[in-house]
Design an enzyme around this catalytic site. Sequence first.
Site, short mmCIF file in Angstrom:
data_model
loop_
_atom_site.label_atom_id
_atom_site.label_comp_id
_atom_site.label_asym_id
_atom_site.label_seq_id
_atom_site.Cartn_x
_atom_site.Cartn_y
_atom_site.Cartn_z
N THR A 183 -5.56 -1.61 7.30
CA THR A 183 -5.71 -3.06 7.38
C THR A 183 -7.07 -3.44 7.97
O THR A 183 -7.39 -4.62 8.03
CB THR A 183 -4.60 -3.67 8.26
OG1 THR A 183 -4.63 -3.04 9.55
CG2 THR A 183 -3.22 -3.43 7.63
N ASP A 186 -1.11 6.34 6.65
CA ASP A 186 -1.14 4.90 6.92
C ASP A 186 -1.99 4.64 8.16
O ASP A 186 -2.09 5.48 9.06
CB ASP A 186 0.28 4.39 7.13
CG ASP A 186 0.37 2.88 7.01
OD1 ASP A 186 -0.60 2.26 6.53
OD2 ASP A 186 1.41 2.31 7.40
N LYS A 207 0.83 -1.21 0.00
CA LYS A 207 0.00 0.00 0.00
C LYS A 207 0.86 1.27 0.00
O LYS A 207 0.62 2.21 -0.75
CB LYS A 207 -0.94 -0.02 1.20
CG LYS A 207 -1.99 -1.15 1.15
CD LYS A 207 -2.93 -1.09 2.31
CE LYS A 207 -2.32 -1.58 3.60
NZ LYS A 207 -2.01 -3.04 3.58
N THR A 208 1.89 1.29 0.85
CA THR A 208 2.78 2.46 0.86
C THR A 208 3.54 2.58 -0.45
O THR A 208 3.71 3.69 -0.98
CB THR A 208 3.77 2.33 2.04
OG1 THR A 208 3.05 2.18 3.26
CG2 THR A 208 4.65 3.56 2.12
N ARG A 240 6.45 -8.40 1.53
CA ARG A 240 7.31 -7.96 2.63
C ARG A 240 7.97 -9.14 3.31
O ARG A 240 9.16 -9.11 3.65
CB ARG A 240 6.50 -7.14 3.64
CG ARG A 240 7.32 -6.60 4.81
CD ARG A 240 6.44 -5.86 5.77
NE ARG A 240 5.85 -4.67 5.15
CZ ARG A 240 4.84 -3.99 5.67
NH1 ARG A 240 4.30 -4.39 6.82
NH2 ARG A 240 4.37 -2.93 5.06
#
Length: 349
Positions: free
Chosen positions: A164, A115, A70-71, A223
Amino acid sequence: MTKPPRSEITTPEEVPGDDGAELSLRPQRLSEFVGQPKVKEALRIGIDAALRRKEPIDHVLLYGPPGLGKTTLAMLMARELGVNVKITSGPVLEKPGDLVRELTGLREGDILFIDEIHRMRPIIEEFLYPAMEDYRIDVRLSEGPHAQMISMPVEKFTLVGATTRFGMLTPPMRARFGIIQRLNFYSAAELAFVVERSAEILGVRCTPEGANEIAARSRGTPRVANRLLRRVRDYAEVRAKGVIDIPVADAALRMLDVDEFGLDEMDTRVLRCLIEQFSGGPVGLTTLAVAIGEDAGTLEEVYEPFLIQNGLLMRTPRGRVATQQAYRRFGYAPPVDNASLPQAGLFDA
């Protein structure tokens, strides 16, 4: 003392002298972003339309499990649009003044990335509404009965929110986003491509088979794949010849307690505790968390989704239950007439 929000400036062109000792594993263009084809297509259309109209792109909300990019997508959007991006998070914005500082520092078309946006305080959320819709903020000049409010314009910007916990966003907040996209877990083939690309950036030799081995144990998350690759690289350099193949990857990941199914030490503890101490369940979340020594929220948000998606754990009205697949995974005979296991419904085949 609150931690100041993090700001990051991106440019559409590569900055001279910006090559570090170890290049970032993040892609530099939207076309280089692996996976999430529907999300990429929606963002690509929005970016191209905004560039043609020479106006900011609609506010964007990205939601899904952590670690899916997302980032990275927010940074890629800024790069594609040729604007700057400022990065902060919901918990950091404690008072309206924190948000005023962020908004007044934006230039036209810039992106403000928040975020964990669902963790913003209600007062911050209310303060953000006019900024999103009318590009203005209401600033209080003083306190008390004679307090005055002035309306201050801000540059037209794009808010990119990431969360999330999509369900924890209030309906008024969700309604103010023009583009809403969910990020899903990655396939093993997509993760293998990510691992091979990251290995090339890190300067380590990785065979396709070695990349597949790491990808298969990465829980569908880039990740995690990059984190495991870094640890396998260390193992390969110290105890092998610097080449990541299947034996090296398998040995390194077993040393890290990551098995062939991607289960780590905590996953194993959860399932073994459920089977060995509670006869497979059902058991309540709080009780299970206490038994394994982990926070209930972490157990529910971090570990349970992976176990449920892989058919090893079930949530029932009475509590958590280990599936028959979980029994077989650890070498136990699945109970045939265990009342704790879910029973077939009336219309189940």
